[in-house]
Design an enzyme around this catalytic site. Sequence first.
Site, short mmCIF file in Angstrom:
data_model
loop_
_atom_site.label_atom_id
_atom_site.label_comp_id
_atom_site.label_asym_id
_atom_site.label_seq_id
_atom_site.Cartn_x
_atom_site.Cartn_y
_atom_site.Cartn_z
N GLU A 20 -5.21 -5.17 10.81
CA GLU A 20 -4.23 -4.10 10.97
C GLU A 20 -4.55 -3.31 12.23
O GLU A 20 -5.40 -2.40 12.20
CB GLU A 20 -4.28 -3.15 9.78
CG GLU A 20 -3.98 -3.80 8.44
CD GLU A 20 -3.45 -2.78 7.45
OE1 GLU A 20 -2.32 -2.95 7.01
OE2 GLU A 20 -4.17 -1.81 7.15
N HIS A 65 -9.53 0.80 5.11
CA HIS A 65 -8.22 1.03 5.73
C HIS A 65 -8.42 1.95 6.93
O HIS A 65 -9.26 2.87 6.90
CB HIS A 65 -7.26 1.66 4.71
CG HIS A 65 -5.85 1.70 5.22
ND1 HIS A 65 -5.42 2.66 6.11
CD2 HIS A 65 -4.78 0.88 5.00
CE1 HIS A 65 -4.14 2.43 6.40
NE2 HIS A 65 -3.73 1.36 5.73
N LYS A 73 0.05 4.24 -0.18
CA LYS A 73 -0.63 5.40 0.41
C LYS A 73 -0.49 6.61 -0.52
O LYS A 73 -0.45 6.43 -1.74
CB LYS A 73 -0.09 5.70 1.82
CG LYS A 73 -0.04 4.46 2.70
CD LYS A 73 0.15 4.79 4.14
CE LYS A 73 0.44 3.53 4.92
NZ LYS A 73 0.07 3.63 6.30
N GLU A 125 -6.89 4.41 7.98
CA GLU A 125 -6.77 5.85 7.70
C GLU A 125 -8.07 6.39 7.10
O GLU A 125 -8.43 7.55 7.31
CB GLU A 125 -5.55 6.11 6.79
CG GLU A 125 -4.25 5.95 7.59
CD GLU A 125 -3.06 5.46 6.80
OE1 GLU A 125 -3.05 5.56 5.57
OE2 GLU A 125 -2.11 4.97 7.46
N ASN A 181 0.86 -1.18 0.00
CA ASN A 181 0.00 0.00 0.00
C ASN A 181 0.90 1.23 0.00
O ASN A 181 1.52 1.55 1.01
CB ASN A 181 -0.89 -0.03 1.25
CG ASN A 181 -1.68 1.25 1.42
OD1 ASN A 181 -1.84 2.03 0.48
ND2 ASN A 181 -2.19 1.48 2.63
N SER A 197 3.45 -2.00 10.38
CA SER A 197 4.89 -1.91 10.59
C SER A 197 5.63 -3.23 10.35
O SER A 197 6.55 -3.58 11.09
CB SER A 197 5.20 -1.36 12.00
OG SER A 197 4.66 -0.05 12.13
N GLY A 202 2.11 2.44 10.55
CA GLY A 202 2.96 3.60 10.31
C GLY A 202 3.63 4.13 11.57
O GLY A 202 4.16 5.24 11.57
C1 PEP Z 1 -0.80 0.06 5.86
O1 PEP Z 1 -0.81 1.19 5.40
O2 PEP Z 1 -1.71 -0.70 5.58
C2 PEP Z 1 0.30 -0.35 6.72
C3 PEP Z 1 0.29 -1.54 7.25
O3 PEP Z 1 1.31 0.58 6.93
P1 PEP Z 1 2.74 0.32 7.63
O4 PEP Z 1 3.29 -0.97 7.08
O5 PEP Z 1 3.57 1.49 7.24
O6 PEP Z 1 2.50 0.23 9.09
#
Ligand code: PEP
Length: 268
Positions: free
Chosen positions: A168, A96, A11, A98, A9, A217, A174
Site C-alpha cells: 500500500e 497499516h 477504518k 496510518e 478496511n 484508492s 485515501g
Molecule cells: C486502506 O485503508 O488500507 C486503503 C487502501 O484505503 P483506500 O482504499 O481508501 O485508499
Amino acid sequence: MRKPVLIGNWKMNGSLQANQALMVRLLPRLRMFRKSMDLAVCPPLPYLFQVRDLLGYTGIALGAQNASAFVSGAYTGEVSATMLQEMGCRYVLVGHSERRTLYGETNQDVAARFRAVMSVGLTPVLCVGESLEEREADQTSTVVANQIQAVIDEVGLSSLAKGVVAYEPVWAIGTGRTATPEQVSMVHQDIRSFVGRNASEASQDISDALRIIYGGSVKPENAFDLFGLADVDGGLIGGASLHSEDFGAIAGALAEASGLLTDECETN
Ligand code: PEP
C-alpha cells in the site's frame, strides 16, 4: 495457484445502524464469490460482535485493524490477538500506514504484532509501502524490503508466508491517487523476488506461494487492471469497502481478472 484475497478496511467508520445497512446490501453481492476467493471485512473493534453476527455462516471472514504485541496486561487501549480470536476474527491488519505514520509504529513493533497474531492461529496482513518522499528519492525497494525483513527476522520466512502481504503506497491511501499498474507490478515483483532471494532452501517455494495484495484508492474503475497483474493476488480496500455496490464490483473485478468468473461463481 494462489487463492485471491479481498479485504475491506472500514477504518474508524460506522455505527450500529450504518453497519447493519451496509451488510444487508453487501452480503448478497459477495455471496457468489465466497468460494473462489477469501473475503473479509475489518470493522472497528466495538462492532466486531455485531458484524460477526451479521456475517453468520456466509463464509466471509471477520478481521481486525490491529492487535497488540502482548498477550495481556497493563497496555491501556490495546487489544490482544487472543481477544480478537475469541471474537471470531480470522485476519488482523498489522503495520497499516496510518498506524505507522500517525501512531509511530516501527518495523520492529509491527513485526512483534505480526508474531502475536500468528501465534494464536490468525492470519496477519502485513501492510508495507513507501511515502511519496521515499518514492521520489528512489527508496521504494529499500523501504519495503526493510519492512518485510523486520518480520522475517522476528518470525522467519515460512511464517511470513502464512500471512498476507499488502503493498500500500502511502501516497495512494485515501487520496484518490492510485499507483499505475506499472508501478504496482514493479513493487509486487520486487517483493516476490526479495522473498525468493532469502537464504533459505525453500525460499523460492515460499515466494511463489506468498499472497501479495494491493491497496490504495482501489475503485471499481481501476480494480480490473490492477488485479489482472501477474503478481497481484487481491486487494485491501479502504474507502470503497464502505459502499456495497463498489465493494461488490471490486470483488467481481477480482474474480474476472483471476479467471474465476465461472458459471459456479455466478450461480452460487
Ligand atoms: C486502506 O485503508 O488500507 C486503503 C487502501 O484505503 P483506500 O482504499 O481508501 O485508499
